[in-house]
Design a protein around this motif. Structure first.
Motif, PDB file in Angstrom:
ATOM      1  N   MET A   1     113.839  29.432 -73.035  1.00  0.00           N
ATOM      2  CA  MET A   1     112.735  28.523 -73.349  1.00  0.00           C
ATOM      3  C   MET A   1     113.190  27.273 -74.087  1.00  0.00           C
ATOM      4  O   MET A   1     112.731  27.001 -75.186  1.00  0.00           O
ATOM      5  CB  MET A   1     111.704  29.264 -74.187  1.00  0.00           C
TER       6      MET A   1
ATOM      7  N   PHE B   1     108.727  35.269 -80.546  1.00  0.00           N
ATOM      8  CA  PHE B   1     109.979  34.803 -79.957  1.00  0.00           C
ATOM      9  C   PHE B   1     111.124  35.687 -80.444  1.00  0.00           C
ATOM     10  O   PHE B   1     111.196  36.028 -81.617  1.00  0.00           O
ATOM     11  CB  PHE B   1     110.250  33.350 -80.343  1.00  0.00           C
TER      12      PHE B   1
ATOM     13  N   ILE C   1     102.478  34.151 -80.301  1.00  0.00           N
ATOM     14  CA  ILE C   1     103.651  34.287 -79.443  1.00  0.00           C
ATOM     15  C   ILE C   1     104.822  34.758 -80.303  1.00  0.00           C
ATOM     16  O   ILE C   1     105.143  34.137 -81.321  1.00  0.00           O
ATOM     17  CB  ILE C   1     104.031  32.965 -78.746  1.00  0.00           C
TER      18      ILE C   1
ATOM     19  N   GLU D   1     104.496  29.880 -68.329  1.00  0.00           N
ATOM     20  CA  GLU D   1     103.284  30.633 -68.684  1.00  0.00           C
ATOM     21  C   GLU D   1     102.911  30.404 -70.148  1.00  0.00           C
ATOM     22  O   GLU D   1     101.729  30.224 -70.471  1.00  0.00           O
ATOM     23  CB  GLU D   1     103.504  32.128 -68.439  1.00  0.00           C
ATOM     24  N   LEU D   2     103.902  30.389 -71.039  1.00  0.00           N
ATOM     25  CA  LEU D   2     103.616  30.184 -72.456  1.00  0.00           C
ATOM     26  C   LEU D   2     103.126  28.765 -72.726  1.00  0.00           C
ATOM     27  O   LEU D   2     102.216  28.564 -73.538  1.00  0.00           O
ATOM     28  CB  LEU D   2     104.843  30.507 -73.301  1.00  0.00           C
TER      29      LEU D   2
ATOM     30  N   GLY E   1     108.314  35.966 -75.799  1.00  0.00           N
ATOM     31  CA  GLY E   1     109.237  35.218 -74.962  1.00  0.00           C
ATOM     32  C   GLY E   1     110.639  35.199 -75.529  1.00  0.00           C
ATOM     33  O   GLY E   1     110.831  35.120 -76.744  1.00  0.00           O
ATOM     34  N   ASN E   2     111.610  35.273 -74.636  1.00  0.00           N
ATOM     35  CA  ASN E   2     113.019  35.216 -74.984  1.00  0.00           C
ATOM     36  C   ASN E   2     113.402  33.749 -75.181  1.00  0.00           C
ATOM     37  O   ASN E   2     113.384  32.973 -74.227  1.00  0.00           O
ATOM     38  CB  ASN E   2     113.829  35.856 -73.859  1.00  0.00           C
TER      39      ASN E   2
ATOM     40  N   ASP F   1     105.685  40.034 -72.021  1.00  0.00           N
ATOM     41  CA  ASP F   1     106.740  39.038 -71.979  1.00  0.00           C
ATOM     42  C   ASP F   1     106.375  38.012 -70.918  1.00  0.00           C
ATOM     43  O   ASP F   1     105.949  38.363 -69.822  1.00  0.00           O
ATOM     44  CB  ASP F   1     108.067  39.692 -71.638  1.00  0.00           C
ATOM     45  N   MET F   2     106.529  36.737 -71.268  1.00  0.00           N
ATOM     46  CA  MET F   2     106.170  35.659 -70.345  1.00  0.00           C
ATOM     47  C   MET F   2     107.309  34.662 -70.261  1.00  0.00           C
ATOM     48  O   MET F   2     108.146  34.578 -71.153  1.00  0.00           O
ATOM     49  CB  MET F   2     104.910  34.966 -70.831  1.00  0.00           C
ATOM     50  N   ASN F   3     107.287  33.874 -69.188  1.00  0.00           N
ATOM     51  CA  ASN F   3     108.286  32.822 -69.053  1.00  0.00           C
ATOM     52  C   ASN F   3     107.788  31.550 -69.732  1.00  0.00           C
ATOM     53  O   ASN F   3     106.651  31.478 -70.195  1.00  0.00           O
ATOM     54  CB  ASN F   3     108.649  32.584 -67.581  1.00  0.00           C
ATOM     55  N   GLU F   4     108.634  30.539 -69.786  1.00  0.00           N
ATOM     56  CA  GLU F   4     108.300  29.317 -70.515  1.00  0.00           C
ATOM     57  C   GLU F   4     107.071  28.607 -69.949  1.00  0.00           C
ATOM     58  O   GLU F   4     106.211  28.146 -70.697  1.00  0.00           O
ATOM     59  CB  GLU F   4     109.499  28.368 -70.516  1.00  0.00           C
TER      60      GLU F   4
END
Length: 107
Positions: free
Chosen positions: A60, A24, A22, A8-9, A55-56, A3-6
């Motif tokens: 994002m 979502f 990725i 990082e993505l 990613g959530n 899981d990464m934050n915005e």
């Protein structure tokens, strides 16, 4: 799958060199949980150079807007060159289908 934050993505989406997938999701989505399990199984069948991240979408807004993510679960797949716009898939009915999506951008 990490899981990464915005931020990082967005950095991964800008980097060339390795195919990128990725996933979502939203935390309370039951369909997302099933799709995530399918992707985890598919991940073991992929070449090791494929980057698989998650990613959530609630966290994002820029990515959701830029790539027009319209629902979850969603799977964004991008080739290593990042020349073409990434493909986004919403129907993950089986591990085979998920593998098909990912293999569409891997050599």
């Amino acid at each position: 799958m990490m899981d990464m934050n915005e931020i990082e993505l967005l950095e991964l989406l800008a980097q060339e060199g390795r195919p990128l997938v990725i996933f979502f999701y939203t935390p309370l989505c039951g369909t997302c949980k099933a799709a995530r399990r399918m992707l985890e199984v598919a991940e073991h069948l992929l070449p090791t150079d494929v980057i698989v991240a998650a990613g959530n979408v609630n966290m994002m807004p820029e990515i959701v807007s830029r790539y027009r993510i319209s629902s979850v679960p969603a799977l964004l797949v991008s080739s290593a060159e990042r020349k073409a716009s990434p493909d986004i898939f919403y129907s993950m009915v089986s591990v085979e289908r998920v593998l098909e999506y990912i293999r569409s951008v891997t050599p």
